[in-house]
Motif scaffolding. Structure first.
Motif, PDB file in Angstrom:
ATOM      1  N   ARG A 193       2.271   0.370  -8.299  1.00 18.99           N
ATOM      2  CA  ARG A 193       0.854   0.531  -7.943  1.00 18.99           C
ATOM      3  C   ARG A 193       0.752   0.839  -6.463  1.00 18.99           C
ATOM      4  NH1 ARG A 193      -2.918  -4.346  -9.967  1.00 18.99           N
ATOM      5  NH2 ARG A 193      -2.203  -4.562 -12.088  1.00 18.99           N
ATOM      6  N   THR A 244      -1.402  -0.237  -4.422  1.00 16.30           N
ATOM      7  CA  THR A 244      -1.661  -1.488  -3.694  1.00 16.30           C
ATOM      8  C   THR A 244      -0.356  -2.228  -3.370  1.00 16.30           C
ATOM      9  OG1 THR A 244      -3.750  -1.637  -4.855  1.00 16.30           O
ATOM     10  CG2 THR A 244      -3.030  -3.635  -3.746  1.00 16.30           C
ATOM     11  N   GLU A 302      -8.038   1.708  -2.177  1.00 13.54           N
ATOM     12  CA  GLU A 302      -9.333   1.951  -2.811  1.00 13.54           C
ATOM     13  C   GLU A 302     -10.182   2.880  -1.935  1.00 13.54           C
ATOM     14  OE1 GLU A 302      -7.573  -0.754  -3.467  1.00 13.54           O
ATOM     15  OE2 GLU A 302      -8.066  -0.964  -5.573  1.00 13.54           O
ATOM     16  N   ARG A 336      -6.145 -10.097  -6.618  1.00 16.10           N
ATOM     17  CA  ARG A 336      -5.650  -8.878  -7.259  1.00 16.10           C
ATOM     18  C   ARG A 336      -6.497  -8.513  -8.490  1.00 16.10           C
ATOM     19  NH1 ARG A 336      -0.627  -6.851  -5.824  1.00 16.10           N
ATOM     20  NH2 ARG A 336      -1.482  -4.970  -6.768  1.00 16.10           N
ATOM     21  N   GLY A 337      -6.701  -7.224  -8.662  1.00 10.91           N
ATOM     22  CA  GLY A 337      -7.535  -6.750  -9.765  1.00 10.91           C
ATOM     23  C   GLY A 337      -9.021  -6.859  -9.443  1.00 10.91           C
TER      24      GLY A 337
END
Ligand code: ASP
Length: 365
Positions: free
Chosen positions: A50, A52, A123, A194-195
């Motif tokens: 990912r 991130t 993001e 996270r998420g």
């Protein structure tokens, strides 16, 4: 803003090379879709990293003058920026985000605030680039989310509700907002757990009193068991906020468990659906539903890391006050109880193992 729908696109929806065209067609399909929240690009296939996660690694490296170090960092930044290529309208915009990322990494300090500033970049870059490609207005979270300084686990402060209402009020516009972070009173970026882009979308949908909060992912909805453990579990068509929260907390990764609270409090419907299987219906999350006698169990979740304190003796059920006395022992030790199971002669107190290890608690010995 009146009639509106907030849509959140998760990391796997964004990673795909068709993302721009798909998001556009979904938005064109219903003019009530007014706010899009995006994650950073995630995995396309099993084993992918990912964005991130790559950013967290970069944020933790202390810059040096070493040539080899600089080359390695530049290579990592290059491959990270490549992840945005399918979303970008042209090479220039990729160059811009590359420069901004290098700048942010070079503002190194050994602090959680620095890690969050770099982590949030995933993001932010995604929303900026998609705003250029799709022509929707980019709104940074500085104008929407005032958060606590708990870096990596920031809480949304109540002032945010009015900020969102004021900033996203023009019904003629479609806004695109990066998920996962807000700004502290001191003007620093602070990320959620996270998420946490689910939380961004849920909070905006609640503040705008949205008709529905659509959470686009890469599965057809919520399934009654983890497909990695159970073959072909069935999709759940409708479930309640409480059912989702229980399952999300206990291991279902399709929706952040903390994102349930704002939508539940205001009764905003959530629709978890597949970006790549649009317009098929996914799973609706609502306040109440009729129970289905053919499917009395909504879902079964699996999560590791619990430990159980069990006691059993004949006549346990008739001992008045026993549960309260045992619960008190946990309270005195600062350990919260997750579940209690009981039978006539048996009882178990289930707690998170981490609590015992972290607190070096007497109970662990
Ligand atoms: N990109 C962040 C993460 O990987 C947040 C999110 O995807 O919602 O945790």
């Amino acid at each position: 803003m009146t009639e509106n729908i907030v849509c959140k696109f998760g990391g796997r929806s964004i990673a795909n090379s068709q993302a721009v065209a798909i998001i556009k067609s979904i938005l064109d399909n219903n003019s009530k879709r007014k706010v899009i929240v995006v994650s950073a690009p995630g995995e396309i296939k099993e084993g992918d990293v990912r964005v991130t996660d790559s950013l967290i690694k970069l944020a933790n490296i202390k810059p040096t003058q070493d040539a080899e170090y600089n080359l390695n960092i530049l290579n990592s930044i290059d491959s990270l920026i490549e992840r945005y290529r399918p979303l970008a309208p042209n090479r220039d915009s990729l160059g811009e985000i590359g420069k901004e990322l290098i700048k942010r990494i070079n503002e190194y300090e050994d602090s959680p605030a620095h890690i969050d500033a770099v982590k949030a970049f995933g993001e932010e870059a995604c929303a900026r680039i998609l705003s250029e490609s799709l022509g929707y207005e980019f709104v940074d979270t500085k104008e929407l989310f005032l958060v606590s300084s708990d870096f990596g686990n920031a809480r949304i402060l109540p002032e945010s509700e009015q900020m969102i209402k004021d900033r996203l009020k023009n019904p003629e516009k479609v806004y695109i907002v990066p998920g996962f972070y807000g700004f502290t009173k001191e003007g620093k970026r602070a990320t959620f757990s996270r998420g946490g882009s689910d939380l961004t979308g849920a909070y905006i949908a609640t503040a705008l009193d949205s008709e529905v909060y659509e959470n686009f992912t890469d599965t057809d909805g919520v399934f009654s068991a983890d497909p990695r453990i159970i073959d072909s579990p069935r999709k759940i068509d409708v479930m309640t906020y409480n059912e989702l929260r229980d399952l999300a907390y206990s291991g279902f990764s399709v929706f952040h468990d903390e994102a349930v609270e704002p939508v539940r409090n205001k009764g905003i419907r959530v629709h978890i659906r597949n970006t790549f299987n649009f317009p098929n219906e996914g799973t609706y999350i609502v306040s109440e539903r009729l129970s289905d006698s053919k499917r009395p169990i909504v879902g079964v979740a699996y999560k590791e890391g619990f430990c159980s304190f069990e006691l059993g003796f004949f006549g346990l059920n008739s001992m008045v006050g026993l549960t309260a006395r045992i619960a008190n022992i946990f309270a005195e030790q600062g350990v919260s109880i997750e579940y209690i199971t009981t039978a006539i002669d048996d009882m178990a107190f289930i707690v998170q193992r981490d609590q015992l290890i972290n607190k070096n608690n007497k109970l662990s010995s």
